[in-house]
Design an enzyme around this catalytic site. Sequence first.
Site, PDB file in Angstrom:
ATOM      1  CE  LYS A  33      -2.543  -9.038  -3.104  1.00 24.86           C
ATOM      2  NZ  LYS A  33      -2.837  -8.306  -1.469  1.00 24.86           N
ATOM      3  NE  ARG A  44      11.185   8.673  -2.766  1.00 19.41           N
ATOM      4  CZ  ARG A  44      11.130   7.650  -3.334  1.00 19.41           C
ATOM      5  NH1 ARG A  44      11.689   6.754  -2.204  1.00 19.41           N
ATOM      6  NH2 ARG A  44      10.840   6.870  -3.785  1.00 19.41           N
ATOM      7  CD1 TRP A  59      -0.371  -1.345   3.110  1.00 19.21           C
ATOM      8  CD2 TRP A  59       0.096   1.140   2.881  1.00 19.21           C
ATOM      9  NE1 TRP A  59       0.785  -1.080   4.193  1.00 19.21           N
ATOM     10  CE2 TRP A  59       0.980  -0.089   4.436  1.00 19.21           C
ATOM     11  CE3 TRP A  59       0.430   2.032   3.362  1.00 19.21           C
ATOM     12  CZ2 TRP A  59       1.325   0.541   5.571  1.00 19.21           C
ATOM     13  CZ3 TRP A  59       1.749   2.793   3.657  1.00 19.21           C
ATOM     14  CH2 TRP A  59       1.770   1.892   5.121  1.00 19.21           C
ATOM     15  CG  ASN A  60       5.354   0.972   1.486  1.00 24.26           C
ATOM     16  OD1 ASN A  60       4.911   0.224   0.332  1.00 24.26           O
ATOM     17  ND2 ASN A  60       6.196   1.067   1.584  1.00 24.26           N
ATOM     18  CD  GLU A  64      11.979  -3.242  -2.021  1.00 19.12           C
ATOM     19  OE1 GLU A  64      11.708  -3.575  -0.757  1.00 19.12           O
ATOM     20  OE2 GLU A  64      11.011  -3.162  -2.111  1.00 19.12           O
TER      21      GLU A  64
END
Length: 473
Positions: free
Chosen positions: A172, A276, A148-149, A248
């Site tokens: 997905k 950030r 989501w980030n 990742e």
Amino acid sequence: MITDLFIDGEWRPGSDGTRFDVIDPADLSVVAQFAVASEQDCMDAVDAAAAAQPSWAATAPRERSELLRTAYQILTDEVEVFAEIMVRENGKSWSDAMGEAGYAKEFFRWFAEEAVRVPGDYRLSPAGDKRIIVDRSPIGVSLLITPWNFPAAMATRKLAPALAAGCTTILKPARETPLTAAYVVDVLRRAGVPAGVVNLVTPVPTGPLVKAMIDRPEVRKLSFTGSTEVGRDLLHACADSIVSTSMELGGNAPLIVLPGADLPTAVEGALLAKMRNGGSACTAANRFYVHDSVHDEFVELMTDALAKVKVGSGLDRANGLGALVSVAERDKVAALVAGAVDDGATLKLGGNASEQGAFYDATLLTGVTHGSTITTTEIFGPVTAIVRFDDVDAAVRMANDTEYGLMAYVFGEERAAVAVARRLEAGMVAVNRGVVSDPAAPFGGVKQSGLGREGSSEGILEFLEEKYIALTA
């Protein structure tokens, strides 16, 4: 906004008709209700991708390249639309959303160029008895799971190389941010990507249905970005079918300020490395190690800089810090700060959670102890936790004292900083700068921060398999 699944070239509701709420974390309003993918929907997506795989693999590289280039151009023309969707469902600031939109679209341009440059090899064997041909072909149906980030950049960073390589895909996205993924998929549809080549599902329950897709023999690749804990589970799931994986995973990035560092440069870079995306980044500086000789001045300069950050809805473009993705994330960050104070840290700035929305102020802690909970947990929020050190070797040991190895930052005189960078156990190190991400650079970590690389020329290789052909000389 699009709120349906995309399977075999068509937008459609889930087969069982249910939906889940997508929440704006700035005001906790319901932005949309997105379709739930049932097991049947997930199997349909695999079927569609498998049926489209042979023809997409046979499509000329130039044609695949032009489709990606068209998608890049659409995103360029609609960049503010792209950014606003992210602001509404993710909560990030306008500047962060625009930065991500610009970064995300570049993956389509980069891999449009890489699609026509897949390397191979042709040579005479040392014995002289045969010609060695090394060819590369698409690995096949690829399941792409994104967090989501960075809902835009993580989607394009996976879709672009997979499509460039000739692989069909099932995307997905995280349930917190499906609207951005749906928009990216629709851009590819408008660019002319054939039916079945790109599919989008949002399965509920997630784990069992993802496992069901991995268990399908047609699925040959999993590319996942998310937590190390979930990554471990997915690696186990892939083991039974020997599915190729790219991972990742989590980070716990150290930021080291050496003696003699130029402090204005260090503070400017530290702000980028920490703030950030509101600190919700696997590459975010998580632990600050600052040398005694510059500690007090660095703290004062950093405190002044953080105090100027305006907090509020990303729809107000003057705000530099948006909401966290959910109230649960806000409360997790607040608990980490409270725990650090209980462990003896001093709250120099911030430490305030909003009463309305999922906002948390820019926060700075000093007197943090290496090994305390806040230095061993991925904060994923706008919290600067500073550990003082007096010996560079000790700072390197503390920086490497983690199971993670994704990102690290070093500020100091260049020769000394590079010497430290070479000793750090991380897949990426920034020297005297706060951001390293670039589609042309290999992105990935070591230790439990991941497997494989994304971006650069290496990124497309993750979706290709080598084939050796021997010819008589």
